[in-house]
Design an enzyme around this catalytic site. Structure first.
Site, PDB file in Angstrom:
ATOM      1  N   SER A  57      25.838   5.995  17.210  1.00 15.59           N
ATOM      2  CA  SER A  57      25.211   5.656  18.488  1.00 15.59           C
ATOM      3  C   SER A  57      23.846   6.290  18.744  1.00 15.59           C
ATOM      4  O   SER A  57      23.172   5.934  19.708  1.00 15.59           O
ATOM      5  CB  SER A  57      26.144   6.024  19.644  1.00 15.59           C
ATOM      6  OG  SER A  57      27.139   5.041  19.768  1.00 15.59           O
TER       7      SER A  57
ATOM      8  N   SER B  59      25.246   3.036  20.951  1.00 15.71           N
ATOM      9  CA  SER B  59      25.344   2.952  22.400  1.00 15.71           C
ATOM     10  C   SER B  59      24.232   3.681  23.154  1.00 15.71           C
ATOM     11  O   SER B  59      24.069   3.460  24.344  1.00 15.71           O
ATOM     12  CB  SER B  59      26.686   3.531  22.835  1.00 15.71           C
ATOM     13  OG  SER B  59      26.730   4.923  22.559  1.00 15.71           O
TER      14      SER B  59
ATOM     15  N   LYS C 172      21.133  10.706  28.252  1.00 11.02           N
ATOM     16  CA  LYS C 172      22.095   9.601  28.230  1.00 11.02           C
ATOM     17  C   LYS C 172      23.081   9.795  29.378  1.00 11.02           C
ATOM     18  O   LYS C 172      23.463  10.938  29.687  1.00 11.02           O
ATOM     19  CB  LYS C 172      22.824   9.601  26.876  1.00 11.02           C
ATOM     20  CG  LYS C 172      23.719   8.397  26.638  1.00 11.02           C
ATOM     21  CD  LYS C 172      24.294   8.427  25.219  1.00 11.02           C
ATOM     22  CE  LYS C 172      25.198   7.227  24.948  1.00 11.02           C
ATOM     23  NZ  LYS C 172      25.716   7.236  23.555  1.00 11.02           N
TER      24      LYS C 172
END
Ligand code: ZN
Lengths: 478, 488
Positions: free
Chosen positions: B178, B154, B79
């Site tokens: 997330s 996210s 990420k």
């Protein structure tokens, strides 16, 4: 009306740990800008602080020397405000649970002892330094930032408003500095910024118990500045009240050049710091046993040392105080006395010429180019009449200037005292011959004439003649 | 079947048996990325050259007959809020569009030391604030199961990449769900470990007291393997806990007879989709069939978790994000004439709408006069939530709930209404507030869209949720679902 001042001080001292408070960068003063930095003290995205255990120990040591109670549990908080010298735009500090509380220190002024209470002592990180390409951050064409100092550990020591005059404030700061130096937690060099002081000051009618509206004074860069700023501000507030005006609660900055305090723009001081607990650090738990170990290891503090000087060497109180306010001075004194065995002589010289030469160079005792051994050597020469006191002053100045030893200077410049009668007698006889009129005066009972004759001999020998011997030889011949 | 279809443990076997090489594997994943990423848009940055170099290094070790760790030679993605030395790390923000960290996050360092091959950095909601990856300042990522729908967020890029075969595994971060909500949306396994189990050093902070990094994998076995190499104390993160890391792989026993499972009714929130609830209830029946004892339990304070979260997280964010001011790195508005204007313009332009909304929320919650009513109260609610869980865990080993109240929604469906978007994390936020470990595993499909089942564990008891999730996965018939991604 007769007013009295009420003063409280907020002192920041840099701890002299080797590394910064939340990273392993060096705390050394100076260095090329932005060379003592890393992702943590630069607040790069993703970096996290880790507390330096040594900084906690130093802070505890200082707190104990200031008679504070160490909180078994305390925590760090974030103080949020935007300023370019603050890489994270928040400062890690301590808000509602400081490391230490409820201490005091004692000041002595005009023979009286007064206790000034200490509200709290807490740990925090220092910010960087801004260099403006113009008058101020708002008017500069550009500004440069040096983050070397960012993250150096600081302790903030807040006093109660227990002081009533600039002299008391000065005495408090002197004593605080001495304690922090004795405990070896801080260098306390105001000119390097390792000791900084803000003051809260208000006035009230003498005898009143109520506190007046206070102003906060900033930007005092020396002990003298603190005292001058307070004097100015007390006078200003007195004038305002005497003209039936009102004191505005505000932050004022000391303008050294103009010798006045000026209000900071209200925009700059309207801060809501939005404190909240620092989530990147775990709360601090202080081990009782460790606190007692640190307490047991505290060194002799300035007041105890002063007492010792008075008792051991029969020094006057004032001299003892001056000699012990700086730990380095006290140590310097001790080693000179050990070498010379003459405390009074050492005391006179250290408080006199030695201090004068340091001050004129803006130096602290620890920066002295003359080590105690050399100083003691010089004093021994004076004590044994190898050189006169007057020559001694010159030699000491030369030692400060060149860093050379006393012996070398005296030899190179031929400054050795002449205590040899065979050399002196011809000179003396010549002086008596030339100054027959003065000799006459002396014989008629004009005592002062002797001094003139001695002076003439000294002049001829460039001050090197042993004055006592000259005296004796002159008297023999008069 | 392409190499991208395999799991870590399968590929590890193949590498050891020389049935493939890390270089071949890595090249094939890059080919896969080239083929499908124009549709999925999971990656923000690719590091092909460096990846092939590390792959070749592993191949040399393998050729020499050296024993290598299970992750050695396996292509992974991170990420884009996990710092990677020398590789741009943007947080999907204009503010950090060109930020190249000079250091690796601890997790990145550990994975690289274990031989994992870094393919690139994955899209996300800006600064991890969002539940759909629509808040990326660059582009949205699409759900591999339906390109018209969001992958969740996210960590949308991280889950979509695993689902679409663009990485064998990835790491995400989970502050309020997330990892688990997008894992549910994309039919993969996603775990948020206990707060303090995995180092946060190098994770660009959103809300420091809630953020936690975790694995996103194709199945539970892979999840345990990745957790093995990232878990553990880190001297650089004071909030990482210094306690032993068990071998999570040995917890994977498909046996849950007698396991006491609590079903917290509050984690089946009002407004959840019927189909989702049905699938989760069916999964619970399955668990009972396998011998677990499932009972309804109550966590009475969890309904307050969402409002409390939206005070605590933005408050921390308002402070964490204060450093982005244009002075030292990242975006700077160059036209400003003084420093205050520079701060304002830089931050107005550098941050997107949702980030600014949360900074304002948080600044307000911490302001003097409001602190007690908002931030402090939220902290008290947080304590009550934690106590609810403590109480229930006295009698139960694991809790089970949906990972998300809905299946993936369409682009734009919720982006205009922040509150409805926030509700997407109703099932996950309470777990972050309590700092507990939780995992989402696929439990079926609602009209072709994946649904995730969440297992929640006691603090530092990742082993039990791994075991329960593994047992379920092996018996559910939903092990490793693959989207029929028809692209050409
Ligand atoms: Zn540093």
């Amino acid at each position: 009306m007769n007013f009295e001042a009420v003063i409280g001080l907020e002192v920041h001292a840099e701890l002299k740990t080797k590394s910064k408070i939340f990273c392993s960068c060096t705390t050394r003063f100076g260095g090329e800008p932005n060379t003592h930095i890393c992702p943590v003290c630069l607040g790069l995205p993703g970096s996290l602080p880790v507390i330096n255990r040594r900084a906690i120990e130093y802070a505890i040591k200082a707190a104990l020397a200031l008679n504070c109670k160490i909180a078994p549990h305390s925590k760090f908080d974030r103080k949020n405000y935007y300023y370019p010298d603050l890489p994270k735009n928040y400062q890690i500090s301590q808000y509602d649970l400081p490391l230490a509380l409820d201490g005091y220190l004692e000041i002595e002024l005009n023979g009286k002892t007064k206790r000034v209470r200490i509200t709290r002592l807490h740990l925090e990180e220092d910010a960087g330094k801004l260099i403006h390409g113009g008058a101020s951050i708002s008017r500069a064409d550009y500004s440069l930032v040096d983050y070397n100092r960012t993250g150096v550990p600081l302790i903030e020591i807040v006093s109660e408003p227990d002081m009533n005059s600039p002299e008391e404030a000065r005495a408090y700061l002197d004593q605080l500095k001495a304690i922090l130096q004795y405990t070896e937690v801080s260098d306390c060099k105001m000119q390097e910024g390792s000791l900084r002081c803000d003051a809260n000051v208000s006035i009230r009618p003498r005898g009143s118990a109520e506190l007046g509206t206070k102003t906060e004074l900033k930007n005092m860069n020396s002990f003298k500045a603190l005292q001058k700023a307070l004097e100015y501000e007390i006078e200003r507030q007195t004038e305002v009240l005497e003209e039936n005006g009102t004191i505005i609660q505000e932050t004022r900055t000391w303008d050294e050049r103009e010798g006045v305090t000026l209000p900071l723009r209200s925009k700059e001081e309207a801060h809501d710091y939005r404190y909240f607990p620092e989530p990147d650090l775990v709360p601090l738990s202080i081990d009782r046993k460790r606190v007692e170990e640190i307490r047991a290891g505290l060194p002799e503090l300035p007041q105890a040392r002063k007492k010792r000087l008075i008792e051991d060497f029969k020094l006057p109180e004032y001299d003892a105080k001056v000699l012990t306010l700086s730990k380095h001075m006290a140590e310097y004194f001790d080693s000179c006395v050990k070498e010379t065995g003459d405390a009074k002589l050492v005391s006179n010289w250290l408080m006199g010429d030695f201090s004068r030469l340091l001050n004129s160079r803006g130096m602290e005792v620890e920066d002295s180019p003359v080590p105690p051994k050399e100083m003691a050597f010089l004093l021994k020469l004076i004590k044994t009449n190898k050189i006169s006191g007057k020559i001694g002053k010159k030699v000491l100045e030369e030692m400060f200037e060149t860093g050379k030893g006393a012996q070398t200077i005296i030899r190179d410049k031929g400054m050795e005292q002449i205590s040899d009668e065979k050399t002196l007698i011809p000179i003396i006889e010549k002086v008596l011959e030339v100054n027959a009129k003065t000799v006459e005066d002396y014989r008629k009972g004009k005592e002062r004439a002797l001094g003139f004759l001695v002076g003439q001999v000294m002049k001829k020998t460039k001050g090197k003649a042993n004055p006592e011997l000259v005296n004796k030889l002159l008297k023999d011949r008069l | 079947m392409g190499l991208y279809n395999y799991t870590i443990y399968e590929l590890h076997e193949m590498l050891i048996k020389k049935e493939t090489s890390s270089e071949e594997l890595t090249r094939s994943i890059f080919q896969r990325i080239q083929k499908v990423d124009p549709y999925i848009r999971a990656y923000l940055t690719l590091a092909e050259e460096a990846a092939l170099k590390s792959a070749k290094k592993i191949d040399k070790l393998l050729a020499a007959g050296d024993r290598v760790p299970p992750l050695a030679g396996i292509p992974m993605g991170l990420k884009d809020n996990i710092c990677t030395s020398g590789i741009r790390t943007t947080c999907s923000s204009k503010m950090l569009e060109n930020f190249i960290p000079p250091y690796n996050a601890t997790v990145a360092g550990r994975l690289i030391e274990n031989g994992a091959v870094l393919l690139g950095k994955l899209n996300m909601d800006e600064f991890a604030m969002g539940s759909s990856t629509e808040n990326s300042r660059f582009f949205p990522t699409r759900n591999p199961w339906d390109l018209e729908r969001v992958p969740g967020g996210s960590s949308g890029g991280s889950v979509a990449a695993v689902a679409a075969g663009e990485a064998i595994f990835t790491l995400g971060s989970d502050t309020g769900g997330s990892i688990r909500q997008p894992a549910s949306f994309c039919g993969v396994v996603g775990m948020k470990p206990t707060y303090g189990r995995v180092s946060r050093y190098g994770l660009i902070a959103y809300a420091s007291s809630l953020d936690q990094i975790g694995p996103i994998t194709k199945d539970v076995t892979d999840c345990a393997l990745v957790l093995n190499s990232i878990a553990g104390h880190d001297p650089l993160d004071s909030t990482s806990v210094d306690r032993d890391v068990p071998d999570y792989s040995s917890a994977l026993v498909p046996e849950i007879k007698g396991l006491k499972i609590g079903i917290p009714q509050e984690l089946f929130p009002e407004g959840m989709e019927k189909q989702v609830e049905e699938l989760v209830r069916k999964a619970i029946e399955k668990l009972e069939e396998m011998g677990a004892v499932c009972e309804e339990v109550s966590l009475p304070h969890t309904p307050y978790a969402l409002p409390a979260y939206y005070l605590v997280a933005p408050a921390e964010a308002s402070s964490n994000l204060a450093r982005y001011d244009g002075v030292r790195y990242g975006f700077r508005d160059k036209d400003a004439e003084d420093v205050v204007t520079m701060f304002m313009k830089t931050r107005s332009e550098g941050f997107g709408e949702e980030v600014k909304r949360r900074i304002m929320l948080g600044t307000y919650a911490l302001s003097s006069g409001y602190y007690e009513a908002y931030y402090l109260k939220a902290l008290k609610v947080r304590t009550l939530i934690r106590q609810d869980f403590d109480l229930v865990f006295k009698n139960y080993d694991v809790l089970v709930s949906p990972a998300s109240p809905t299946v993936p929604f369409k682009f734009g469906e919720k982006s205009e209404d922040p509150l409805s978007m926030y509700k997407s994390d109703l099932c996950t936020i309470p777990i972050n507030m309590a700092g507990l470990p939780a995992i989402s595993v696929p439990c079926g499909f609602s009209e072709g869209l994946p649904v995730g089942l969440q297992f929640v564990g006691k603090p530092f008891d990742e082993e039990t949720i791994l075991r329960a999730a593994f047992a379920y996965e092996q018996n559910s018939g939903f092990h490793r679902p693959e989207p029929s991604l028809e692209v050409n």
